[in-house]
Design an enzyme around this catalytic site. Sequence first.
Site, mmCIF file in Angstrom:
data_model
loop_
_atom_site.group_PDB
_atom_site.id
_atom_site.type_symbol
_atom_site.label_atom_id
_atom_site.label_comp_id
_atom_site.label_asym_id
_atom_site.label_seq_id
_atom_site.Cartn_x
_atom_site.Cartn_y
_atom_site.Cartn_z
ATOM 1 C CD GLU A 1 -5.015 0.564 -2.381
ATOM 2 O OE1 GLU A 1 -5.969 -0.165 -2.074
ATOM 3 O OE2 GLU A 1 -4.560 1.454 -1.652
ATOM 4 C CG ASP B 1 -1.823 1.188 1.285
ATOM 5 O OD1 ASP B 1 -2.332 1.605 0.225
ATOM 6 O OD2 ASP B 1 -2.033 1.728 2.392
ATOM 7 C CG ASP C 1 -0.953 3.198 5.779
ATOM 8 O OD1 ASP C 1 -1.719 3.575 4.876
ATOM 9 O OD2 ASP C 1 -0.436 3.983 6.600
#
Length: 164
Positions: A72, A12, A145
């Site tokens: 992501e 992330d 996160d």
Amino acid sequence: MDKKEQIILGLDPGLADVGYGLIKKKGQELAVVSAGLIKTGKEKDFSRRLQEIYQAVFDLLQRDRPDLVAVEKIFFAKNTKTALAVAQARGAILLAIRQAKIDLLEFTPLQVKQAVCANGRAPKNQVGLMVKTLLKLKQVPKSDDVADALAVALCASFFNKKLT
């Protein structure tokens, strides 16, 4: 016939915090190998922070040798300055993955939420709860996160045809 164990790293991206989640998949069984944050200090100049992100991701890849990395994609509409900084951090991450010669998948936040929660508009707390449930964790990851990184890894484990 025994199914081969696969290791998947979910990332992330962020500038201050990069969440990572390493999972293993064997057949339909999923488990967390490790998870955490790569942190960069606000007191450091921007290029130093990018270098630290690159090096930490590259070191993680060399240490754990995942079969696949999932990252992501960025989806920001509110703050252009933040989006640009995260995009540059994401570039450092993608470079580390490329240099480590590991297969890469990318997913939008909507795709990740859809895969993990069956709702592309799921709130952060629902993502965390589903990560806890799917990976049989004792508690929801403390950091959003980290939860997001594990969700990205889960998404890759569900949709990558290379994984058995």
